[in-house]
Design a protein around this motif. Sequence first.
Motif, PDB file in Angstrom:
ATOM      1  N   ILE A 178      46.241 -25.077 -30.851  1.00 20.37           N
ATOM      2  CA  ILE A 178      46.081 -26.540 -30.909  1.00 20.37           C
ATOM      3  C   ILE A 178      44.681 -26.913 -31.353  1.00 20.37           C
ATOM      4  CG2 ILE A 178      46.027 -28.625 -29.468  1.00 20.37           C
ATOM      5  CD1 ILE A 178      48.321 -27.417 -27.831  1.00 20.37           C
ATOM      6  N   GLY A 179      43.673 -26.184 -30.855  1.00 15.94           N
ATOM      7  CA  GLY A 179      42.296 -26.469 -31.252  1.00 15.94           C
ATOM      8  C   GLY A 179      42.065 -26.257 -32.734  1.00 15.94           C
ATOM      9  N   VAL A 180      42.602 -25.151 -33.277  1.00 15.42           N
ATOM     10  CA  VAL A 180      42.456 -24.879 -34.705  1.00 15.42           C
ATOM     11  C   VAL A 180      43.145 -25.951 -35.532  1.00 15.42           C
ATOM     12  CG1 VAL A 180      43.061 -23.280 -36.548  1.00 15.42           C
ATOM     13  CG2 VAL A 180      42.159 -22.397 -34.388  1.00 15.42           C
ATOM     14  N   LEU A 181      44.351 -26.356 -35.125  1.00 15.76           N
ATOM     15  CA  LEU A 181      45.101 -27.385 -35.851  1.00 15.76           C
ATOM     16  C   LEU A 181      44.337 -28.710 -35.859  1.00 15.76           C
ATOM     17  CD1 LEU A 181      48.697 -26.535 -34.606  1.00 15.76           C
ATOM     18  CD2 LEU A 181      47.909 -26.434 -36.984  1.00 15.76           C
ATOM     19  N   GLU A 207      50.736 -33.955 -36.436  1.00 10.46           N
ATOM     20  CA  GLU A 207      49.546 -34.809 -36.497  1.00 10.46           C
ATOM     21  C   GLU A 207      48.618 -34.357 -37.622  1.00 10.46           C
ATOM     22  OE1 GLU A 207      48.569 -37.461 -35.020  1.00 10.46           O
ATOM     23  OE2 GLU A 207      49.928 -37.721 -33.319  1.00 10.46           O
ATOM     24  N   THR A 208      48.411 -33.038 -37.731  1.00 16.54           N
ATOM     25  CA  THR A 208      47.505 -32.498 -38.760  1.00 16.54           C
ATOM     26  C   THR A 208      48.028 -32.804 -40.158  1.00 16.54           C
ATOM     27  OG1 THR A 208      46.756 -30.726 -37.304  1.00 16.54           O
ATOM     28  CG2 THR A 208      46.479 -30.383 -39.670  1.00 16.54           C
ATOM     29  N   GLY A 223      48.336 -36.574 -45.148  1.00 15.38           N
ATOM     30  CA  GLY A 223      49.263 -37.342 -45.972  1.00 15.38           C
ATOM     31  C   GLY A 223      50.318 -36.467 -46.606  1.00 15.38           C
ATOM     32  N   ASP A 224      50.572 -35.315 -46.024  1.00 12.99           N
ATOM     33  CA  ASP A 224      51.530 -34.350 -46.559  1.00 12.99           C
ATOM     34  C   ASP A 224      52.955 -34.816 -46.259  1.00 12.99           C
ATOM     35  OD1 ASP A 224      53.166 -32.100 -47.089  1.00 12.99           O
ATOM     36  OD2 ASP A 224      51.433 -30.766 -46.816  1.00 12.99           O
ATOM     37  N   LEU A 238      41.706 -28.448 -38.460  1.00 11.23           N
ATOM     38  CA  LEU A 238      42.233 -28.466 -39.825  1.00 11.23           C
ATOM     39  C   LEU A 238      42.500 -29.881 -40.325  1.00 11.23           C
ATOM     40  CD1 LEU A 238      44.765 -25.484 -39.736  1.00 11.23           C
ATOM     41  CD2 LEU A 238      42.578 -25.582 -40.959  1.00 11.23           C
ATOM     42  N   GLY A 239      42.761 -30.817 -39.392  1.00  6.38           N
ATOM     43  CA  GLY A 239      43.120 -32.165 -39.813  1.00  6.38           C
ATOM     44  C   GLY A 239      42.052 -32.858 -40.614  1.00  6.38           C
ATOM     45  N   SER A 240      40.788 -32.476 -40.380  1.00  3.22           N
ATOM     46  CA  SER A 240      39.675 -33.124 -41.102  1.00  3.22           C
ATOM     47  C   SER A 240      39.331 -32.426 -42.408  1.00  3.22           C
ATOM     48  CB  SER A 240      38.436 -33.150 -40.197  1.00  3.22           C
ATOM     49  OG  SER A 240      38.043 -31.821 -39.845  1.00  3.22           O
TER      50      SER A 240
END
Length: 535
Positions: free
Chosen positions: A14-17, A50-51, A56-57, A20-22
């Motif tokens: 979860i932390g890695v995801l 969420e990521t 916008g995928d 990745l979102g940014s």
Amino acid sequence: MAQVLQQLEEPMKIGVLQSLGSLTPYPELGDELYDFAMAESLPVRIETCETMAQWGDKRALRLIGDTRYRLVRDHPEIADALDAANLRILQNIDDPRNRTALVFRLVRTPYVGDHIRLSGLDTLIEIAPANFSSMLIVLLDDSSPVISGFAADYLINTQDPNLNQTLVDLFDTGENPRKAAILNVLVAREAPEFNALLEKVVEEEDAPLYTIAVDLADLPHTREALDVPRLELAMRNGDEQVQALAADMLIDIAEELATRVENNQPVWILRNVLRFAPNLETRARALEAVGTVGHPEGIELVEPFLSDPDTGRQASSAYIQLARGLIEGDDREEGVEMLSFLAAGSTYAEIVEQAAATLQQLGVDTSEFAVQAGFITRWWVLGPFAASDTPEILDFPEGPIQIEELYQVAGRPRRWQPISSTLLPAVFNLAARFTPKENVAAYAFCNLEFAEPTEAILKLGSDDGVLAWLNGTLVHNNPASRSLQVDQDQVPVQFKQGTNQLLLKITQGGVDWAFCARLTASDGSPLPAELWKVE
């Protein structure tokens, strides 16, 4: 990346995801994450949604949909997070028409949270202002009152010069709830187009929609202005709101009609209302109307409801009006019989009073009715006492009260005095008997003989406060400052077989000073006369 994530514990995934979102993803990462998420736990899958939404995928739409329909049924608390992610992706679609259509589809989805749907509406007004009013018309009959209310408020207040005609054009595209909402919007906008739609609705055979339309048109509630058979049909077949609306109109028509005709038409209208009344409020109003109409045939309509716990009071009041009508005509005997029935057996104190007062005006002896209604009509009273001089022995009697006992209070003797009443209700006026009558108290005492152990309700009325002891035990204490009403306080009590001592203390601040007491069964009906008596 997916292979690396699979090796991590859930918190690390979860932390890695979240990190990745940014970042700006490379093209293949979306596919990797989609395949990865489908095999992962629900928290990891949600964070993946969420990521990808932040990127916008569009592949996140498929992942969100699959997650929502498969898992959210058991976890409704995560629905908002998924729906919010869904909306963020839709807001970033490049094609304006596609973006508008997909956002509107989300807004129309009833299981999506209202706040998400409202956010979608904010998006639509920005990206499709020309079509926004038409979209809101579709939402007028939405199952969510928040969404339908938003749509109605916006349409009522918008300055769109073409909206009235748009509402008319779309009138036939929806079912009755939307049609009714369109009519309501046109009325609120004071649109002249409403009259044309009203004429159209009147010509059609849709009874529920007719009922709504004529109500909005504020037509007179008369037989000449309204279609009674169609209102009766709406009362039978409409939803609860339409049923209540039609019933109220029919009651108004019956009451107005009774002022102009002497036949039984108003009674027949009310008969149907009572038969199909959608709720207690409507039934109660219909029963009151039967009394107002005053036709003798209304008696049989009212009688089944006299003992009804929900509408018995209104039925009894109408029964009194009908009885008075008979007496004013040529059937005094039946009218007196009806009033006597209520005076002796009604569970409503105010009905007993009204019936008794009418009988007394007619010169009818009501003394027997007081006993039949459960009133204690004979007492011994002692007083008055200043609050500081109240004899404690009476507040906590250790043994049987002796009527012959003389009490010395502040150097003055006090003796028990007998009082009785033949009135109904049996209310005893202490202010007329005792002086002084301010900031004092008095006692009332009686012996009640019961043929067997009996559970009952001791119903007290007092001006001002009242305390009650049964066989030496305090069963009630209400230090009120109030005017007397019959049956103000209701105290469950247990009488033993044989003699029972009932003692009351009635406190007084100033002005009126009185009390009354009666006994009933737990359902409010008077106790059988053969079961008890005052010694």
